[in-house]
Design a protein around this motif. Structure first.
Motif, PDB file in Angstrom:
ATOM      1  N   PHE A  17       0.873  -1.177   0.000  1.00 45.57           N
ATOM      2  CA  PHE A  17       0.000   0.000   0.000  1.00 45.57           C
ATOM      3  C   PHE A  17       0.909   1.226   0.000  1.00 45.57           C
ATOM      4  CE2 PHE A  17      -2.241   3.003   3.084  1.00 45.57           C
ATOM      5  CZ  PHE A  17      -2.887   3.692   2.068  1.00 45.57           C
ATOM      6  N   MET A  18       0.836   2.005  -1.068  1.00 42.51           N
ATOM      7  CA  MET A  18       1.708   3.180  -1.179  1.00 42.51           C
ATOM      8  C   MET A  18       0.892   4.438  -0.988  1.00 42.51           C
ATOM      9  SD  MET A  18       4.237   2.421  -4.396  1.00 42.51           S
ATOM     10  CE  MET A  18       5.349   3.797  -4.081  1.00 42.51           C
ATOM     11  N   LEU A  19       1.213   5.181   0.051  1.00 43.05           N
ATOM     12  CA  LEU A  19       0.555   6.459   0.274  1.00 43.05           C
ATOM     13  C   LEU A  19       1.550   7.545  -0.152  1.00 43.05           C
ATOM     14  CD1 LEU A  19      -2.010   7.815   1.414  1.00 43.05           C
ATOM     15  CD2 LEU A  19      -0.875   7.894   3.630  1.00 43.05           C
ATOM     16  N   GLY A  20       1.372   8.025  -1.377  1.00 35.96           N
ATOM     17  CA  GLY A  20       2.276   9.052  -1.899  1.00 35.96           C
ATOM     18  C   GLY A  20       3.619   8.473  -2.305  1.00 35.96           C
ATOM     19  N   GLY A  21       4.518   9.345  -2.726  1.00 31.58           N
ATOM     20  CA  GLY A  21       5.874   8.935  -3.061  1.00 31.58           C
ATOM     21  C   GLY A  21       6.039   8.602  -4.528  1.00 31.58           C
ATOM     22  N   ASP A  22       7.212   8.931  -5.047  1.00 33.78           N
ATOM     23  CA  ASP A  22       7.547   8.555  -6.413  1.00 33.78           C
ATOM     24  C   ASP A  22       8.965   7.987  -6.415  1.00 33.78           C
ATOM     25  OD1 ASP A  22       7.792   8.136  -9.052  1.00 33.78           O
ATOM     26  OD2 ASP A  22       7.665  10.235  -9.673  1.00 33.78           O
ATOM     27  N   PRO A  23       9.105   6.753  -5.921  1.00 23.55           N
ATOM     28  CA  PRO A  23      10.450   6.193  -5.777  1.00 23.55           C
ATOM     29  C   PRO A  23      11.199   6.068  -7.106  1.00 23.55           C
ATOM     30  CG  PRO A  23       8.770   4.524  -5.332  1.00 23.55           C
ATOM     31  CD  PRO A  23       8.073   5.840  -5.416  1.00 23.55           C
ATOM     32  N   ARG A  31      -0.166  12.325  -8.065  1.00 27.86           N
ATOM     33  CA  ARG A  31       0.406  12.428  -9.402  1.00 27.86           C
ATOM     34  C   ARG A  31       0.380  11.073 -10.074  1.00 27.86           C
ATOM     35  NH1 ARG A  31       5.032  16.119 -10.317  1.00 27.86           N
ATOM     36  NH2 ARG A  31       4.152  15.786 -12.374  1.00 27.86           N
ATOM     37  N   ARG A  32       0.288  11.086 -11.379  1.00 28.99           N
ATOM     38  CA  ARG A  32       0.316   9.819 -12.113  1.00 28.99           C
ATOM     39  C   ARG A  32       1.765   9.420 -12.327  1.00 28.99           C
ATOM     40  NH1 ARG A  32      -2.559  10.273 -17.306  1.00 28.99           N
ATOM     41  NH2 ARG A  32      -1.666   8.226 -17.529  1.00 28.99           N
ATOM     42  N   THR A  33       2.332   8.770 -11.329  1.00 25.59           N
ATOM     43  CA  THR A  33       3.733   8.372 -11.393  1.00 25.59           C
ATOM     44  C   THR A  33       3.870   7.158 -12.298  1.00 25.59           C
ATOM     45  OG1 THR A  33       3.535   6.854  -9.565  1.00 25.59           O
ATOM     46  CG2 THR A  33       4.057   9.122  -9.005  1.00 25.59           C
ATOM     47  N   GLN A  90       2.633  -0.449 -12.668  1.00 32.63           N
ATOM     48  CA  GLN A  90       2.628  -1.607 -11.770  1.00 32.63           C
ATOM     49  C   GLN A  90       1.384  -1.681 -10.886  1.00 32.63           C
ATOM     50  OE1 GLN A  90       5.796  -0.134 -12.316  1.00 32.63           O
ATOM     51  NE2 GLN A  90       6.411  -1.920 -13.479  1.00 32.63           N
ATOM     52  N   ALA A  91       0.720  -0.551 -10.674  1.00 28.55           N
ATOM     53  CA  ALA A  91      -0.344  -0.535  -9.679  1.00 28.55           C
ATOM     54  C   ALA A  91      -1.550  -1.348 -10.133  1.00 28.55           C
ATOM     55  CB  ALA A  91      -0.753   0.902  -9.385  1.00 28.55           C
ATOM     56  N   GLU A  92      -2.038  -2.186  -9.230  1.00 28.69           N
ATOM     57  CA  GLU A  92      -3.283  -2.891  -9.512  1.00 28.69           C
ATOM     58  C   GLU A  92      -4.443  -1.928  -9.279  1.00 28.69           C
ATOM     59  OE1 GLU A  92      -3.854  -6.644  -7.392  1.00 28.69           O
ATOM     60  OE2 GLU A  92      -5.917  -6.004  -7.016  1.00 28.69           O
ATOM     61  N   MET A  93      -4.251  -1.068  -8.304  1.00 27.08           N
ATOM     62  CA  MET A  93      -5.282  -0.097  -7.970  1.00 27.08           C
ATOM     63  C   MET A  93      -4.596   1.257  -7.812  1.00 27.08           C
ATOM     64  SD  MET A  93      -7.745  -0.498  -4.682  1.00 27.08           S
ATOM     65  CE  MET A  93      -8.263  -2.161  -5.032  1.00 27.08           C
ATOM     66  N   PHE A  94      -5.103   2.266  -8.493  1.00 27.31           N
ATOM     67  CA  PHE A  94      -4.493   3.591  -8.370  1.00 27.31           C
ATOM     68  C   PHE A  94      -5.575   4.599  -8.047  1.00 27.31           C
ATOM     69  CE2 PHE A  94      -3.025   7.493 -10.904  1.00 27.31           C
ATOM     70  CZ  PHE A  94      -2.429   8.058  -9.794  1.00 27.31           C
ATOM     71  N   LEU A  95      -5.492   5.173  -6.861  1.00 26.55           N
ATOM     72  CA  LEU A  95      -6.410   6.245  -6.495  1.00 26.55           C
ATOM     73  C   LEU A  95      -5.717   7.567  -6.757  1.00 26.55           C
ATOM     74  CD1 LEU A  95      -7.879   3.897  -5.102  1.00 26.55           C
ATOM     75  CD2 LEU A  95      -8.451   5.463  -3.258  1.00 26.55           C
ATOM     76  N   HIS A  96      -6.173   8.222  -7.795  1.00 26.73           N
ATOM     77  CA  HIS A  96      -5.589   9.512  -8.157  1.00 26.73           C
ATOM     78  C   HIS A  96      -6.299  10.578  -7.332  1.00 26.73           C
ATOM     79  CE1 HIS A  96      -4.135  12.210 -11.702  1.00 26.73           C
ATOM     80  NE2 HIS A  96      -3.691  12.591 -10.536  1.00 26.73           N
ATOM     81  N   ASP A 152      -4.207  16.768 -10.580  1.00 29.36           N
ATOM     82  CA  ASP A 152      -3.037  17.041 -11.413  1.00 29.36           C
ATOM     83  C   ASP A 152      -2.949  15.912 -12.430  1.00 29.36           C
ATOM     84  OD1 ASP A 152      -0.619  17.494 -12.525  1.00 29.36           O
ATOM     85  OD2 ASP A 152       0.502  17.625 -10.640  1.00 29.36           O
ATOM     86  N   ARG A 153      -3.400  16.180 -13.654  1.00 37.16           N
ATOM     87  CA  ARG A 153      -3.521  15.093 -14.623  1.00 37.16           C
ATOM     88  C   ARG A 153      -2.245  14.833 -15.413  1.00 37.16           C
ATOM     89  NH1 ARG A 153      -9.005  14.060 -14.363  1.00 37.16           N
ATOM     90  NH2 ARG A 153     -10.074  15.884 -13.581  1.00 37.16           N
ATOM     91  N   GLU A 154      -1.321  15.759 -15.305  1.00 33.53           N
ATOM     92  CA  GLU A 154      -0.055  15.606 -16.036  1.00 33.53           C
ATOM     93  C   GLU A 154       0.715  14.392 -15.508  1.00 33.53           C
ATOM     94  OE1 GLU A 154       2.482  17.327 -18.957  1.00 33.53           O
ATOM     95  OE2 GLU A 154       0.422  17.813 -18.413  1.00 33.53           O
ATOM     96  N   PRO A 155       1.036  13.412 -16.367  1.00 31.09           N
ATOM     97  CA  PRO A 155       1.818  12.279 -15.846  1.00 31.09           C
ATOM     98  C   PRO A 155       3.235  12.736 -15.467  1.00 31.09           C
ATOM     99  CG  PRO A 155       1.447  12.052 -18.217  1.00 31.09           C
ATOM    100  CD  PRO A 155       0.734  13.292 -17.797  1.00 31.09           C
ATOM    101  N   VAL A 156       3.816  12.064 -14.484  1.00 32.91           N
ATOM    102  CA  VAL A 156       5.178  12.429 -14.080  1.00 32.91           C
ATOM    103  C   VAL A 156       6.126  12.069 -15.216  1.00 32.91           C
ATOM    104  CG1 VAL A 156       7.040  11.965 -12.462  1.00 32.91           C
ATOM    105  CG2 VAL A 156       4.693  12.066 -11.653  1.00 32.91           C
ATOM    106  N   ARG A 157       6.919  13.036 -15.609  1.00 30.91           N
ATOM    107  CA  ARG A 157       7.813  12.870 -16.741  1.00 30.91           C
ATOM    108  C   ARG A 157       9.045  12.068 -16.320  1.00 30.91           C
ATOM    109  NH1 ARG A 157      11.237  17.000 -18.839  1.00 30.91           N
ATOM    110  NH2 ARG A 157      10.666  18.171 -17.012  1.00 30.91           N
ATOM    111  N   GLN A 158       9.500  11.215 -17.213  1.00 32.33           N
ATOM    112  CA  GLN A 158      10.699  10.418 -16.945  1.00 32.33           C
ATOM    113  C   GLN A 158      11.889  11.329 -16.651  1.00 32.33           C
ATOM    114  OE1 GLN A 158      11.881   6.748 -19.299  1.00 32.33           O
ATOM    115  NE2 GLN A 158      13.114   8.305 -20.268  1.00 32.33           N
TER     116      GLN A 158
END
Lengths: 741, 154
Positions: free
Chosen positions: A378-384, A412-414, A420-426, A701-707
């Motif tokens: 369960f990931m609460l935030g973060g963009d590792p 953010r859409r990391t 990888q996410a099975e479930m993503f709550l944006h 924030d709909r902008e996906p996180v850029r590589q």
């Protein structure tokens, strides 16, 4: 338990888990099987045909990298037939190989050299002209010489499977085949995270790091295993140096927490240690200008000024460290402030107050190896992916290899959310407390929390169900979770753990030693102390921080109100330029010490370079100052002896020593786990204030996180890494000119 | 990206396989047929439709000799050069075409009308030598017959 089978290899009886690859069983038992395309944890490829063995009752030689062991299997690895096959394969591989070993960066550390030496023939049987192709510069970091390539595809598989970047492919066909990015022949370059993992796994000199190209033969440099200083994952790396200069970072055959994995910063972000911009002498402000002086003059000046200011009011002197310091430096700094100067104003500048997390911890921290085995994450935030790349890698591993369920809540859409996410709550930015509250509160309030987070109540319910269905839960907490929410997140596990459910935490702090410096007593109070500059606080000793670059004008103004600013740093940073005195310090490569990573593991920093002799470790500067001021704070004369004090004074570090670290590489500190039962109502009321702060006017924030948004960002250190500075500046310019990001 | 007819065919192909990526070969053919070559836009579009990275489509396009990233030309003359055709005079046919069109195999006439290729077995050994023009077979070829065929192409 997996079933064990018995097999016979060259007459030796071996036992192994059923289904394990034959090559792995042989290698683990010391039976040498040459290979190129085999690499642990990657899908079998059987491309190089070097690992051929004879298995009884199989019609022809079999590739041991694809055969799973079965009970009663009888294998021969040393017969004339097998040895002949190896010779034949090497002859084929060398058919187009240029044999330019004398100018190859890999010469001496090359698997092809080793295997031809061990298994090849002296005379090649092919007399046709070799393919003559030129080298490609795939990116500012990575070069590719197709002639040397043995087409093992380790690079492609490591990029696809481990990194999930999919930047490389097999382009063209047959003898013309090359490894490369999309459009390699049309001049496109490698658009990826530039981690260089492909370079590391390359068995030959085909994929190469541009920054160390032609700089040293492998046997000409000294490799020191040390800990990366960039993020809180704390990867181990081999720092290659030659004379007094940095050459490269590599990770071949490492047995630390990261194996051979490194990210762009780990692999290419350390050359600043040999930057010409490094400070080499202390600076003292004379007639408004910083001028180079000797150590004695600088120390005398600072000691006298601090003494005078401290004599009027002890608390008028503040000491701030940095989450980048070694444990030894941070410990010395904290002791100097507390016992020497006897000021209560000391700590570090940090955005996330991790003390609230560690003080309330209700479940242990998971090591990276444990993350790999997680069942539900369960990931609460973060963009590792961008900020803690090893954590991202092990999370991806858990999903890829073990089918872990990944439940992600993020504003953010990391990349992990997308892939990888099975479930993503944006969720709405800052709405993490509402999601946490929804998981704690009863269902009747779900609609309210859903509105706050801008998700559907059904989504929150599904998330809650997935968490309560889990058997082994890993809770990952990102740096956007702060304040009271962070405290509740640490207490949250108490509600979940039971006899049938194990819960562990992974936290993603921003800096390499965020956790360790906190343990050493540097509280994250820098921003609070700042408001006292010029009033209560007259003097500041600032070690290893560059707040002016990080936070801009507000710090610049605050620092200018001080009577005395002393900065200890590697470079003449934006902050150092404002100082009255600047001390030049040793970089992590010129130091002995330890860092404590995000999961609480202590790892060694080993001295690889002597330095110029004119810079000093932070703790030594403190000792010099204290001596000049006549203060006693328990100064020690070496990093090892400081660490002995740490081990005896700080309970989490007791029993840890440099000796043990040398043998065990990483030792996890024991954190105090609160065992008091938590009441949901108490947690909910703690969250109230944070929930009230959610800004309902914010849209998603709909902008996906850029590589590369985190990986390619230049900081105080990386902006002194020539290859990074040039590559990212060029990238920015292209993006600005074209508007394409 | 493509005409409604091609898009409909692509949809049908994707629906046909348990894994989307399995449809990659026929879809690249469709793209090439419609645009006269495989364009970079098409590669990105196909990657997107099949949940692949562009490089993964690029690998396939550069691997197979029947995909072209440059203009194919109006008529693609594919002369079989495998055993039966070679024994029955394929080399003569190719030489004749080279002379007549002024191009070598792998090249296109400056007006873009003809591309000349040597290909492997077309599976019509009984009627060797054989040439395929776009999707049509021409059999039992002689240099004179080739002249006639080229003259009659619209």
């Amino acid at each position: 338990m997996t079933e064990t089978v018995k097999i016979k290899v060259d007459g030796r009886e071996l036992e192994a888990p059923k289904g394990k690859l034959l090559i792995e069983v042989c290698l683990e038992n010391g039976i040498d099987i040459p290979n190129f395309c085999y690499y642990p944890d990657l899908t079998p490829q059987a491309a190089c045909r070097m690992c051929l063995v004879r298995i009884e009752r199989m019609p022809k030689l079999a590739t041991s990298c694809t055969v799973q062991v079965q009970d009663g299997m009888v294998v021969t690895t040393q017969s004339e037939e097998v040895l002949e096959a190896r010779k034949g394969m090497l002859d084929l591989i060398l058919g187009n190989h240029p044999l330019d070993c004398p100018i190859c960066d890999k010469g001496g550390q090359c698997e092809l050299q080793d295997q031809v030496f061990a298994h090849g023939t002296v005379y090649g049987r092919y007399e046709v002209k070799k393919n003559d192709t030129r080298e490609w510069r795939l990116s500012p970091f990575i070069a590719y010489d197709p002639q040397r390539c043995v087409r093992c595809y380790r690079c492609i598989r490591v990029c696809d499977e481990v990194m999930d970047v999919h930047a490389l492919g097999r382009i063209f066909r047959g003898a013309k085949e090359v490894i490369g990015p999309y459009g390699i022949d049309k001049g496109y370059s490698l658009d990826c995270e530039q981690c260089g993992y492909c370079v590391e796994v390359c068995p030959v000199g085909a994929l190469l790091s541009v920054d160390s190209r032609f700089r040293s033969r492998p046997w000409d440099m000294r490799e020191t295993i040390t800990t990366c200083q960039h993020c809180a994952d704390g990867c181990q790396m081999r720092l290659g140096t030659r004379g007094s200069q940095y050459v490269r970072v590599a990770s071949k055959d490492l047995k630390g927490i990261n194996g051979e994995f490194l990210c762009i910063k780990g692999r290419y972000g350390s050359s600043y240690i040999s930057s010409e911009e490094r400070l080499d002498n202390p600076y003292l402000r004379k007639d408004g200008k910083l001028v180079e002086v000797g150590w004695e003059e600088a120390i005398k000046y600072v000691a006298a000024r601090l003494k005078a200011i401290s004599a009027e009011d002890r608390d008028a002197v503040a000491v701030l460290g940095s989450p980048r310091l070694t444990n030894e430096a941070a410990f010395a700094l904290a002791s100097f402030a507390r016992k020497g100067l006897k000021t209560s104003n000391y700590g570090q500048i940090a955005d996330v107050d991790l003390t609230r997390f560690f003080a309330n911890l209700t479940a242990p921290l998971a090591t990276h190896a444990e993350v790999k085995k997680a069942e539900t994450i369960f990931m609460l935030g973060g963009d590792p992916t961008e900020n803690n790349p090893l954590s991202a890698m092990v999370i991806r591993y858990a999903v890829r290899k073990n089918g872990a369920r990944l439940l992600m809540v993020n504003s953010r859409r990391t990349k992990i959310a997308r892939r990888q996410a099975e479930m993503f709550l944006h969720i709405r930015r800052g709405a993490e407390p509402a999601v946490l509250a929804a998981l704690i509160d009863s269902d009747e309030n779900a609609a309210r929390y859903a509105e706050l987070a801008k998700v559907k109540p059904e989504q929150l319910r599904r998330l809650g169900k997935a968490i309560s269905d889990s058997k082994r839960l890993l809770v990952v907490i990102g740096p956007e979770v702060n304040g009271a929410t962070l405290e509740v997140a640490a207490r949250f596990a108490a509600l979940l753990k039971s006899d049938s459910r194990e819960v562990k935490y992974l936290i993603l702090p921003p800096y390499n030693n965020s956790v360790g410096t906190l343990d050493m007593g540097l509280r994250p109070n820098g921003h609070e102390l700042k408001s006292l500059f010029g009033t209560k606080i007259k003097a500041l000793y600032l070690a290893g921080s560059n707040p002016v670059e990080q936070y801009g004008n507000s710090w610049k103004e605050a620092l200018s109100k001080l009577d005395l600013l002393v900065v200890a740093d590697l470079f003449m940073t934006e902050t150092a330029q404002l100082a009255d005195v600047v001390f030049p310090v040793n970089s992590f490569a010129e130091l002995d010490g330890t860092y404590t990573n995000a999961v609480g593991q202590v790892q060694r920093v080993n001295r690889a370079l002597e330095g110029t002799g004119r810079t000093r470790p932070d703790w030594m500067i403190i000792n010099m100052l204290a001596k000049e001021m006549g203060l006693e704070f328990g100064a020690r004369g070496s990093a090892a002896s400081i660490f002995r004090d740490i081990a005896s004074e700080i309970p989490a570090y007791s029993g840890i020593s440099y000796d043990r670290l040398r043998k065990e590489w990483a030792i996890q500190t024991e954190r105090k786990i609160s065992t008091t039962a938590e009441q949901p109502d108490a947690l909910l009321s703690a969250l109230k204030g944070e929930i009230a702060k959610i800004d309902l006017s914010l849209d998603l924030d709909r902008e996906p996180v850029r590589q590369g948004s985190g990986l390619f960002r230049l900081g105080t250190l990386t902006s002194r890494v020539a290859v990074m500075r040039e590559a990212f500046k060029a990238k920015e310019q292209v993006e600005e000119a074209t508007g394409v990001r | 990206m493509f005409s409604p007819q091609t898009e409909a065919k692509i949809d049908a192909l994707i629906a046909k396989y348990p894994y989307k990526r399995s449809a990659i070969l026929p879809i690249i053919h469709l793209a090439q047929l419609e645009q006269g070559k495989v364009t970079e836009e098409a590669i990105h579009y196909i990657a997107d439709r099949l949940d692949l990275e562009p490089v993964e489509v690029y690998e396939v396009v550069t691997f197979y000799s029947m995909y072209f990233m440059e203009e194919i030309g109006k008529y693609h003359l594919q002369v079989c050069r495998t055993l039966s055709c070679m024994l029955c005079g394929a080399e003569e046919i190719t030489a004749h075409l080279e002379k007549k069109l002024g191009i070598k195999p792998g090249q296109v006439t400056p007006d873009g009308r003809f591309r000349l290729s040597e290909v492997e077995c077309l599976g019509s050994c009984a009627t060797a030598p054989v040439m395929q023009v776009n999707f049509d077979y021409y059999e039992n070829l002689t240099p004179e017959k080739v002249d006639e065929i080229l003259k009659n192409l619209p």
